[in-house]
Design a protein around this motif. Sequence first.
Motif, short mmCIF file in Angstrom:
data_model
loop_
_atom_site.label_atom_id
_atom_site.label_comp_id
_atom_site.label_asym_id
_atom_site.label_seq_id
_atom_site.Cartn_x
_atom_site.Cartn_y
_atom_site.Cartn_z
N ARG A 305 5.03 37.07 54.00
CA ARG A 305 5.15 35.63 54.20
C ARG A 305 6.04 35.05 53.11
N PHE A 306 6.90 34.10 53.49
CA PHE A 306 7.72 33.39 52.52
C PHE A 306 6.99 32.11 52.14
N GLU A 307 6.58 32.01 50.88
CA GLU A 307 5.81 30.86 50.43
C GLU A 307 6.73 29.68 50.09
N SER A 308 6.13 28.49 50.03
CA SER A 308 6.91 27.27 49.79
C SER A 308 7.57 27.24 48.42
N ASP A 309 6.99 27.99 47.47
CA ASP A 309 7.57 28.00 46.12
C ASP A 309 8.65 29.08 45.95
N GLY A 310 9.04 29.73 47.06
CA GLY A 310 10.11 30.73 46.99
C GLY A 310 9.62 32.14 46.81
N ARG A 311 8.32 32.31 46.55
CA ARG A 311 7.79 33.66 46.39
C ARG A 311 7.55 34.31 47.75
N VAL A 312 7.40 35.62 47.72
CA VAL A 312 7.06 36.37 48.93
C VAL A 312 5.66 36.93 48.74
N SER A 313 4.80 36.78 49.74
CA SER A 313 3.43 37.29 49.63
C SER A 313 3.18 38.34 50.71
N PHE A 314 2.19 39.20 50.42
CA PHE A 314 1.80 40.26 51.37
C PHE A 314 0.27 40.32 51.42
N HIS A 315 -0.35 39.20 51.75
CA HIS A 315 -1.81 39.12 51.68
C HIS A 315 -2.48 40.13 52.60
N HIS A 316 -3.46 40.86 52.04
CA HIS A 316 -4.27 41.84 52.77
C HIS A 316 -3.45 43.01 53.31
N HIS A 317 -2.31 43.27 52.68
CA HIS A 317 -1.49 44.39 53.19
C HIS A 317 -2.19 45.72 53.01
N GLU A 318 -3.13 45.79 52.06
CA GLU A 318 -3.84 47.06 51.88
C GLU A 318 -4.77 47.36 53.05
N MET A 319 -5.39 46.32 53.62
CA MET A 319 -6.27 46.52 54.78
C MET A 319 -5.45 46.84 56.03
N VAL A 320 -4.37 46.10 56.22
CA VAL A 320 -3.48 46.36 57.36
C VAL A 320 -2.87 47.76 57.22
N GLY A 321 -2.48 48.11 55.99
CA GLY A 321 -1.88 49.42 55.75
C GLY A 321 -2.84 50.56 56.00
N ALA A 322 -4.10 50.36 55.65
CA ALA A 322 -5.10 51.41 55.91
C ALA A 322 -5.25 51.66 57.40
N LYS A 323 -5.25 50.57 58.17
CA LYS A 323 -5.36 50.70 59.64
C LYS A 323 -4.13 51.39 60.21
N MET A 324 -2.94 51.03 59.72
CA MET A 324 -1.71 51.66 60.18
C MET A 324 -1.67 53.14 59.80
N THR A 325 -2.17 53.44 58.62
CA THR A 325 -2.22 54.83 58.16
C THR A 325 -3.08 55.68 59.08
N ARG A 326 -4.26 55.16 59.42
CA ARG A 326 -5.14 55.90 60.34
C ARG A 326 -4.44 56.16 61.68
N LYS A 327 -3.77 55.14 62.19
CA LYS A 327 -3.10 55.28 63.49
C LYS A 327 -1.99 56.32 63.43
N ARG A 328 -1.14 56.24 62.41
CA ARG A 328 -0.02 57.19 62.32
C ARG A 328 -0.52 58.61 62.11
N MET A 329 -1.49 58.79 61.22
CA MET A 329 -1.98 60.14 60.93
C MET A 329 -2.68 60.75 62.13
N ARG A 330 -3.39 59.92 62.91
CA ARG A 330 -4.01 60.45 64.12
C ARG A 330 -2.95 60.87 65.13
N GLU A 331 -1.87 60.10 65.24
CA GLU A 331 -0.80 60.47 66.17
C GLU A 331 -0.14 61.77 65.75
N LEU A 332 -0.12 62.04 64.45
CA LEU A 332 0.44 63.30 63.94
C LEU A 332 -0.60 64.42 63.92
N LYS A 333 -1.78 64.15 64.46
CA LYS A 333 -2.83 65.17 64.63
C LYS A 333 -3.40 65.70 63.31
N TYR A 334 -3.48 64.83 62.31
CA TYR A 334 -4.15 65.23 61.08
C TYR A 334 -5.66 65.30 61.32
#
Length: 478
Positions: A305-334
């Motif tokens: 997200r681009f914040e009003s003060d010019g900064r860039v934020s990635f709120h809760h990216h660790e939770m979203v990333g964990a979900k994406m990791t599970r999906k990708r690794m399952r598709e690769l048959k880990y």
Amino acid sequence: MPGLTEAQTLGLQELLRVSPVADEIAGRFQDAGHRLSLVGGSVRDALLGRLGNDLDFTTDARPQQILKLVKGWADAVWDVGIAFGTVGARKDTPEGSFLIEITTYRSEAYDRSSRKPEVSYGDSIEQDLVRRDFTVNAMAVDLPGRSFVDPHRGLDDLEARVLRTPATPEESFSDDPLRMMRAARFAAQLDFEPAPEVVAAMTAMAERITIVSAERVQAELNKLLLAEHPVKGLRLLVETGLADHVLPELPALRLESDEHHRHKDVYEHSLTVLEQAIALETEGPDLVLRLAALLHDIGKPRTRRFESDGRVSFHHHEMVGAKMTRKRMRELKYSNELVAEVSKLVELHLRFHGYGGGEWTDSAVRRYVTDAGPLLTRLHKLTRSDCTTRNKRKAAALARTYDSLEERIAVLQTQEELDAIRPALDGNEIMQLLGLRPGPAVGRAYKHMLELRLEHGPMEHEAAVAALREWWAAQPQD
């Protein structure tokens, strides 16, 4: 052996001198009227001075003939690869156990709709070598005569540290598209450079990797990640477009930035974290740690997200990333275990940043340890690796703060046996004290006592009993 330097000649002679197993088995094949050659990676590794006890041979004998010749000589024989012309064996000698693979001369190719190679057998070693993936793997040593066979100038490419294909790259990669990933794997393992025509073919044919099974892709990716220079191989996968098909979350990290919204290059940051995590390994390559380091920020593109003060934020990216990791690794048959471990590390990798200047209570430290469980040591390494700032003062401050957290964990572990945290009362005691049968109420009581343990540390038995009864008295009774 024409074409070999003196050192390489001595290297191969030493290999054969300390491996009488090669001459023994060659004699059996020769007596039966068959040709046998040490081939491929075994010859390459011998020339590089890195050969182990895994030996690859090729022969004009057909698989059933190979089986007949190794039975009674080898200490163990297996034929799981016999459909592809390969027989495996183990031979125990005073110099150690040797794992042997003997493959009939062959050629193999994919049709465009198949995931499995079509195997046909050949009658000459030259025919066999031209179907191999790279020239550095297309050399052989004829046994027992020990003549060097190198029709595709693999020795020259070995000395130049270049990856070329015996046939054209297009032919080679059409025969087996997985060879494109092998190019990246060998770049990572051997620190070799693929020839320009190899890179061009990989780029043009990248989509062909989609006909290869997920299991085979995963095996190559693991070998690449566990290699000495994995970042080199990963860059090649991304630059050729192969990663778009096998690990699309990685190229997706190359987020665009402009002069108004500057932020770290997440792709480069992730590769640096991987390298820094590798530097912290103490017991050899760790696939769980390396996967977590590579994937820890894959949730950032979706949460940016681009914040009003010019900064860039990635709120809760660790939770979203964990979900994406599970999906990708399952598709690769880990395996489920590996998926759970890597995704847990991705989920926890930001937790430390709530520690601030050491403001965490003992309760928060206990929860950090409990949530990490057996992954705590890896979490330490991942968290430390995640600092890629060029500001030396900031990096030193983060390191000192994490030192402080580890010291507090060590103190609490000594005092409280944090590694095996459990309530003061177990399930049986809870049922006896409250007059309960096994069921959900016991689980709720146990969870409450565990919360008390995390919040307040160890409790005396009498205090634990009183706390349990107080909690139970406040519960609605059915």
